[in-house]
Design a protein around this motif. Structure first.
Motif: not given
Length: 127
Positions: A81-86, A91-96, A102-109, A111-115
């Motif tokens: 399940t984790h592998a499928l969601a990742r 791939v870029g399937i949008p969230m609802w 979107d915590q993953a986008a904040a982490r990828a952005a 340290p300035t985006a997520a203090p």
């Protein structure tokens, strides 16, 4: 008495699996559907497998195989399940659109985006 436990476990397994099927139909995006399909597989199949072990005995060929399948299910289903969601996320399937964050986008952005929750970067602190 054993028959009562078997019937109760089978009923629980069928009820959880049915709720998962309803959840798959009702959820708006792929990530919520992944959750609705993974939890009922684990929580719906395990009572059925335990009912089989109780009905046939743990030392029988059916019971032993059911225990092996239950252990494999407990280990492999969360990993898959984790592998499928990742994979869906990468791939870029949008969230609802109603998703809160979107915590993953904040982490990828970066340290300035997520203090850091402690108020500053971990490297800035003196020990």
């Amino acid at each position: 008495m054993r028959l009562v436990f078997v019937i109760a476990l089978l009923a629980v397994g069928v009820a959880v699996s049915t709720s998962g099927a309803v959840g798959i139909l009702r959820m708006p995006d792929v990530y919520l559907r992944i959750q609705c399909s993974s939890k009922p597989v684990t929580l719906g199949a395990l009572p059925v497998l335990v009912a089989l072990v109780i009905a046939k005995g743990p030392v029988s060929s059916y019971g032993g195989r059911a225990l092996i399948v239950a252990v494999l299910l407990l280990v492999m289903n969360p990993l898959a399940t984790h592998a499928l969601a990742r994979a869906a996320y990468s791939v870029g399937i949008p969230m609802w659109s109603g998703a809160v964050v979107d915590q993953a986008a904040a982490r990828a952005a970066g340290p300035t985006a997520a203090p850091h929750p402690g108020g500053g970067q971990p490297a800035d602190r003196e020990g």
